[in-house]
Write a protein that holds these residues in place. Structure first.
Motif, PDB file in Angstrom:
ATOM      1  N   VAL A  41       0.834  -1.204   0.000  1.00 35.86           N
ATOM      2  CA  VAL A  41       0.000   0.000   0.000  1.00 35.86           C
ATOM      3  C   VAL A  41       0.868   1.254   0.000  1.00 35.86           C
ATOM      4  CG1 VAL A  41      -1.642   1.351   1.375  1.00 35.86           C
ATOM      5  CG2 VAL A  41      -1.983  -1.109   1.088  1.00 35.86           C
ATOM      6  N   THR A  42       1.893   1.273   0.839  1.00 34.97           N
ATOM      7  CA  THR A  42       2.776   2.446   0.927  1.00 34.97           C
ATOM      8  C   THR A  42       3.560   2.639  -0.358  1.00 34.97           C
ATOM      9  OG1 THR A  42       2.970   2.077   3.310  1.00 34.97           O
ATOM     10  CG2 THR A  42       4.592   3.536   2.293  1.00 34.97           C
ATOM     11  N   ALA A  43       4.077   1.551  -0.913  1.00 40.91           N
ATOM     12  CA  ALA A  43       4.854   1.639  -2.146  1.00 40.91           C
ATOM     13  C   ALA A  43       4.010   2.191  -3.291  1.00 40.91           C
ATOM     14  CB  ALA A  43       5.415   0.275  -2.513  1.00 40.91           C
ATOM     15  N   LEU A 119      -8.222  -9.393  -6.849  1.00 39.94           N
ATOM     16  CA  LEU A 119      -7.451  -9.560  -5.619  1.00 39.94           C
ATOM     17  C   LEU A 119      -6.950  -8.192  -5.188  1.00 39.94           C
ATOM     18  CD1 LEU A 119      -5.030 -12.306  -4.537  1.00 39.94           C
ATOM     19  CD2 LEU A 119      -4.296  -9.922  -4.345  1.00 39.94           C
ATOM     20  N   LEU A 120      -7.319  -7.801  -3.976  1.00 38.83           N
ATOM     21  CA  LEU A 120      -6.955  -6.507  -3.423  1.00 38.83           C
ATOM     22  C   LEU A 120      -6.033  -6.694  -2.224  1.00 38.83           C
ATOM     23  CD1 LEU A 120     -10.572  -5.025  -3.365  1.00 38.83           C
ATOM     24  CD2 LEU A 120      -8.837  -4.605  -5.125  1.00 38.83           C
ATOM     25  N   ILE A 121      -5.269  -5.660  -1.929  1.00 43.19           N
ATOM     26  CA  ILE A 121      -4.412  -5.676  -0.755  1.00 43.19           C
ATOM     27  C   ILE A 121      -4.973  -4.691   0.266  1.00 43.19           C
ATOM     28  CG2 ILE A 121      -2.110  -5.204   0.162  1.00 43.19           C
ATOM     29  CD1 ILE A 121      -2.290  -7.740  -1.533  1.00 43.19           C
ATOM     30  N   VAL A 237      -5.446   1.713  -3.101  1.00 40.31           N
ATOM     31  CA  VAL A 237      -5.934   0.339  -3.028  1.00 40.31           C
ATOM     32  C   VAL A 237      -5.232  -0.490  -4.102  1.00 40.31           C
ATOM     33  CG1 VAL A 237      -7.933  -1.172  -3.196  1.00 40.31           C
ATOM     34  CG2 VAL A 237      -8.176   1.110  -2.173  1.00 40.31           C
ATOM     35  N   PRO A 238      -4.257  -1.324  -3.723  1.00 38.38           N
ATOM     36  CA  PRO A 238      -3.575  -2.170  -4.706  1.00 38.38           C
ATOM     37  C   PRO A 238      -4.497  -3.262  -5.242  1.00 38.38           C
ATOM     38  CG  PRO A 238      -2.225  -1.846  -2.747  1.00 38.38           C
ATOM     39  CD  PRO A 238      -3.612  -1.386  -2.408  1.00 38.38           C
ATOM     40  N   LEU A 239      -4.539  -3.375  -6.562  1.00 36.18           N
ATOM     41  CA  LEU A 239      -5.306  -4.400  -7.271  1.00 36.18           C
ATOM     42  C   LEU A 239      -4.339  -5.192  -8.143  1.00 36.18           C
ATOM     43  CD1 LEU A 239      -8.010  -5.641  -8.434  1.00 36.18           C
ATOM     44  CD2 LEU A 239      -7.955  -3.787 -10.106  1.00 36.18           C
ATOM     45  N   LYS A 242      -2.644  -9.090 -13.568  1.00 36.94           N
ATOM     46  CA  LYS A 242      -1.755 -10.099 -14.109  1.00 36.94           C
ATOM     47  C   LYS A 242      -0.677 -10.459 -13.083  1.00 36.94           C
ATOM     48  CE  LYS A 242       0.884 -11.441 -18.194  1.00 36.94           C
ATOM     49  NZ  LYS A 242       1.457 -11.008 -19.505  1.00 36.94           N
ATOM     50  N   ASP A 243       0.483  -9.800 -13.116  1.00 34.41           N
ATOM     51  CA  ASP A 243       1.577 -10.190 -12.215  1.00 34.41           C
ATOM     52  C   ASP A 243       2.073  -9.048 -11.349  1.00 34.41           C
ATOM     53  OD1 ASP A 243       2.697  -8.641 -14.188  1.00 34.41           O
ATOM     54  OD2 ASP A 243       4.186 -10.124 -14.829  1.00 34.41           O
ATOM     55  N   HIS A 244       1.405  -7.890 -11.353  1.00 27.99           N
ATOM     56  CA  HIS A 244       1.830  -6.764 -10.524  1.00 27.99           C
ATOM     57  C   HIS A 244       0.613  -5.988 -10.036  1.00 27.99           C
ATOM     58  CE1 HIS A 244       1.241  -4.872 -14.456  1.00 27.99           C
ATOM     59  NE2 HIS A 244       1.142  -3.726 -13.825  1.00 27.99           N
ATOM     60  N   PHE A 245       0.850  -5.084  -9.104  1.00 27.29           N
ATOM     61  CA  PHE A 245      -0.243  -4.314  -8.534  1.00 27.29           C
ATOM     62  C   PHE A 245      -0.403  -2.971  -9.234  1.00 27.29           C
ATOM     63  CE2 PHE A 245       1.002  -6.976  -4.844  1.00 27.29           C
ATOM     64  CZ  PHE A 245      -0.213  -7.614  -4.654  1.00 27.29           C
ATOM     65  N   VAL A 246      -1.643  -2.603  -9.459  1.00 29.08           N
ATOM     66  CA  VAL A 246      -1.986  -1.262  -9.940  1.00 29.08           C
ATOM     67  C   VAL A 246      -2.911  -0.650  -8.896  1.00 29.08           C
ATOM     68  CG1 VAL A 246      -1.757  -1.892 -12.372  1.00 29.08           C
ATOM     69  CG2 VAL A 246      -3.992  -2.078 -11.250  1.00 29.08           C
ATOM     70  N   SER A 247      -3.064   0.658  -8.939  1.00 26.92           N
ATOM     71  CA  SER A 247      -3.918   1.340  -7.992  1.00 26.92           C
ATOM     72  C   SER A 247      -5.362   1.311  -8.478  1.00 26.92           C
ATOM     73  CB  SER A 247      -3.450   2.793  -7.803  1.00 26.92           C
ATOM     74  OG  SER A 247      -4.211   3.425  -6.813  1.00 26.92           O
TER      75      SER A 247
END
Length: 249
Positions: A41-43, A119-121, A237-239, A242-247
């Motif tokens: 989340v911070t990153a 999938l959310l973080i 909100v990280p979503l 595929k293989d990485h998180f987007v906001s």
């Protein structure tokens, strides 16, 4: 075994819980307060690009193939001024830079559940915001929501013993998120929410003195514990895409 299937909002622990929710096709919110979720989340708040990766595979090779940096352990990375699993190691300097992040709990659970509709973080840092996004996704997909507190791993366990150690900070983080979700909640989720409501006025002190908090503090990461204990300071909100998180927001 009976499960929480009659209910829209559920809570399941650890890697097995992530797999069960993945097989059901639920929207999943991964919660690993100290520290995977809080770090992601911070990153993303600072514009970094995070690729979660399980620790049993070679993350360094994967990082090389995508032109990313492999995040080292806290102590090792601190010596060379690199970002780490410590959330406070990320800042404005890391915008648009790629990082591969492995962890025994949060990254592993993310990897297991990577094929779900969404999938959310979630963490204490973004508890309200991640619930808002999950509520919108549920209306769009008609999928149920499972919050997965990751917990910790017992060390030096015997062959016949479980490795999962439920962690208080992840349970409270899950409760904070569940309290903002819409829809019928399982009894397990209701009890989790109750724990959060009982604790929310002293959540900083509880996490500071819990087992995971003491462990980090004794290793010299008091700032991590303070940072991860803050409630609703980010809207990020990280979503998983595929293989990485987007906001997602």
């Amino acid at each position: 075994m009976f499960d929480q299937s009659p209910y829209i909002c559920r809570v399941e622990w650890g890697k097995r819980g992530a797999r069960e929710a993945d097989e059901r096709g639920d929207i999943i919110i991964i919660v690993d307060v100290l520290s995977f979720s809080s770090t992601v989340v911070t990153a993303l708040h600072y514009g970094a690009i995070i690729y979660p990766y399980p620790p049993n595979l070679d993350g360094k090779d994967f990082a090389e193939t995508i032109g990313a940096e492999y995040i080292l352990g806290r102590a090792e990375a601190a010596k060379v001024s690199m970002p780490t699993l410590s959330p406070v190691s990320f800042n404005e300097e890391h915008v648009n830079k790629k990082y591969v992040l492995s962890s025994l709990n949060g990254a592993f659970c993310t990897w297991i559940a990577s094929k779900v509709p969404a999938l959310l973080i979630g963490s204490l840092l973004n508890a309200s915001s991640v619930a808002v996004v999950a509520n919108k996704l549920r209306l769009q997909t008609n999928a149920n929501i499972t919050v997965v507190p990751c917990g910790e791993q017992w060390s030096h366990g015997l062959e016949f013993e479980d490795n999962l150690r439920p962690s208080m900070e992840d349970y409270l983080g899950a409760g904070a998120i569940l309290s903002n979700l819409e829809g019928d909640k399982s009894p397990e989720a209701e009890v989790c929410i109750g724990a959060f409501h009982y604790s929310k006025n002293k959540i900083n002190e509880l996490i500071w003195d819990c087992g995971s908090g003491r462990e980090l503090r004794e290793r010299g990461f008091e700032t991590d514990v303070k940072h991860c204990s803050r409630l609703n300071v980010y809207q990020t909100v990280p979503l998983l895409k595929k293989d990485h998180f987007v906001s997602a927001d």
